[in-house]
Design an enzyme around this catalytic site. Structure first.
Site, short mmCIF file in Angstrom:
data_model
loop_
_atom_site.label_atom_id
_atom_site.label_comp_id
_atom_site.label_asym_id
_atom_site.label_seq_id
_atom_site.Cartn_x
_atom_site.Cartn_y
_atom_site.Cartn_z
N PRO A 36 19.23 41.93 31.19
CA PRO A 36 18.54 40.81 30.55
C PRO A 36 18.08 39.85 31.63
O PRO A 36 18.89 39.37 32.41
CB PRO A 36 19.61 40.19 29.65
CG PRO A 36 20.91 40.59 30.27
CD PRO A 36 20.68 41.90 30.96
N GLN A 89 20.69 39.56 24.07
CA GLN A 89 21.71 38.79 24.78
C GLN A 89 21.74 37.35 24.26
O GLN A 89 20.71 36.68 24.20
CB GLN A 89 21.47 38.75 26.28
CG GLN A 89 22.66 38.10 27.00
CD GLN A 89 22.44 37.87 28.47
OE1 GLN A 89 21.60 37.08 28.86
NE2 GLN A 89 23.22 38.57 29.30
N CYS A 119 25.05 33.94 33.90
CA CYS A 119 23.89 33.19 34.40
C CYS A 119 24.35 32.03 35.29
O CYS A 119 25.17 31.21 34.86
CB CYS A 119 23.05 32.66 33.25
SG CYS A 119 21.60 31.72 33.80
N ASN A 220 26.23 45.76 38.43
CA ASN A 220 24.92 45.10 38.55
C ASN A 220 24.82 44.36 39.87
O ASN A 220 25.81 43.82 40.35
CB ASN A 220 24.75 44.14 37.36
CG ASN A 220 23.48 43.32 37.42
OD1 ASN A 220 23.52 42.11 37.19
ND2 ASN A 220 22.35 43.93 37.71
N GLY A 221 23.62 44.35 40.45
CA GLY A 221 23.39 43.58 41.66
C GLY A 221 22.92 44.41 42.83
O GLY A 221 23.64 45.30 43.31
N ARG A 245 16.57 42.38 39.30
CA ARG A 245 15.32 41.98 39.96
C ARG A 245 14.59 43.14 40.62
O ARG A 245 13.39 43.03 40.90
CB ARG A 245 15.63 40.90 41.00
CG ARG A 245 16.08 39.57 40.39
CD ARG A 245 16.61 38.61 41.45
NE ARG A 245 17.82 39.11 42.07
CZ ARG A 245 18.28 38.70 43.24
NH1 ARG A 245 17.61 37.80 43.93
NH2 ARG A 245 19.40 39.20 43.73
#
Length: 357
Positions: A36, A89, A119, A220-221, A245
């Site tokens: 998201p 989300q 976030c 994630n990342g 991203r």
């Protein structure tokens, strides 16, 4: 290389849980999800990403308090893209609002409801939402329990960070509490809140979460290439990966990494894709708002072309960012991108183009 069906993944959890991932009543085939992303994973972009074969695509973050007040923008963000699994989300700081918001999106057809506790944005954290909740796990648990109650039979997932900072890496504790409260899957971004998006994601630190729970864990990342998937899953001991991203300017990327891409799709025109995405944003938002939403995506497409062709488009970029005539934008995109295909601008596939340039 454009269809990596047999990626060399060495992972204890994957070996123990082969085949599809179980997410409540759902069976998930893919091991690569789209994160998201606020301001990015809107309906037009989700449709485009799905068109390449990505199965799990999350909506933008939706503020629960605004949704229950019937805010038009929030309802738009939570809307289905009309294709496949619909995952929404939610974010918030009040249990009652999270429960009501979950009830709303469940009633309107959501297949999965995710809770945002990752976030790092100051606006979100300042409102005691997002990753701020990792400083108060009791409050985090209250929000989780409320969301699960509101979701009913719809499976609830949770996205978090490693912790607030390196002195409080409490993601395993939060994950254990979440599993006990009925969460069916957790995603961990391998950074702390105080890192925002700087430095490198710490994939090995995610392994502490993978070892603490029995539900699926998603890492994630910093997944930026096809080769990263095996390394990420091995280091994190996670069951699946989530791309954030890395999808900007390359909506085909999650499908490419996941091995679900038809090689012929990578031979389609890059200009056609960019123009089609541009038109879909104008149609969805209306011309005036669509022009505004489109600019960031146009910028990312130009970034991909500049990197692949080793060229600079400063003046052309400025013209496109200012343009208010859709016909001019379409014409300039086709002129700039020429006959390039998606393979030409995909970093994992475009070495030959860079050498030729």
């Amino acid at each position: 290389m454009c269809c990596p069906d047999d990626l060399p993944i060495s992972n204890r959890r994957l070996a123990a849980h082969p085949g599809d991932l179980s997410l409540g009543r759902l069976s998930i085939r893919s091991r690569v999800f789209l994160a998201p992303l606020s301001g990015i994973t809107d309906v037009p972009f989700r449709r485009l990403v799905r068109s390449f074969g990505t199965e799990v695509v999350y909506s933008e973050m939706v503020a629960s308090g605004e949704l229950i007040r019937n805010d038009a923008d929030s309802r738009q963000r939570a809307g289905a893209d009309g294709l496949g699994l619909h995952a929404v989300q939610l974010a918030g700081r009040e249990a009652s609002a999270m429960r009501k918001a979950a009830e709303i999106v469940a009633a309107e057809g959501a297949d999965v409801i995710d809770i945002n506790m990752g976030c790092p944005a100051k606006k979100v954290v300042g409102g005691l939402s997002g990753s701020a909740l990792m400083r108060d796990l009791d409050q985090a648990l209250r929000l989780i329990e409320a969301t699960v109650a509101g979701a009913g039979s719809v499976p609830v997932t949770l996205k978090m960070r490693l912790g607030w900072d390196r002195s409080s890496l409490n993601a395993p504790d939060l994950a254990v509490r979440a599993e006990g409260a009925g969460v069916r899957l957790v995603t961990v971004h391998g950074r702390t809140r105080d890192q925002f998006y700087t430095g490198e994601a710490d994939w090995p630190a995610i392994a502490a979460v993978s070892r603490a729970v029995t539900i699926p864990v998603v890492a994630n990342g910093d997944l930026q290439s096809v080769a990263d998937l095996s390394s990420m899953l091995h280091a994190s001991e996670a069951d699946a990966a989530m791309i954030g991203r890395g999808v900007c300017g390359r909506p085909w990327f999650p499908a490419l990494v996941g091995g679900h891409l038809d090689c012929n799709q990578m031979q389609q025109s890059f200009a056609d894709l960019a123009v089609s995405h541009y038109d879909s944003m104008l149609e969805f938002y209306g011309e005036q708002a669509g022009l505004r939403h489109a600019r960031k995506h146009l910028g990312w497409y130009l970034d991909r072309w500049e990197a692949a062709a080793a060229s600079r488009l400063a003046s052309d970029r400025a013209e496109l960012m200012r343009a208010t005539d859709p016909a001019l934008v379409r014409a300039r995109l086709r002129s700039l991108l020429g006959a390039a295909t998606l393979s030409d601008v995909e970093p994992d596939l475009s070495a030959s183009l860079r050498q030729a340039a």
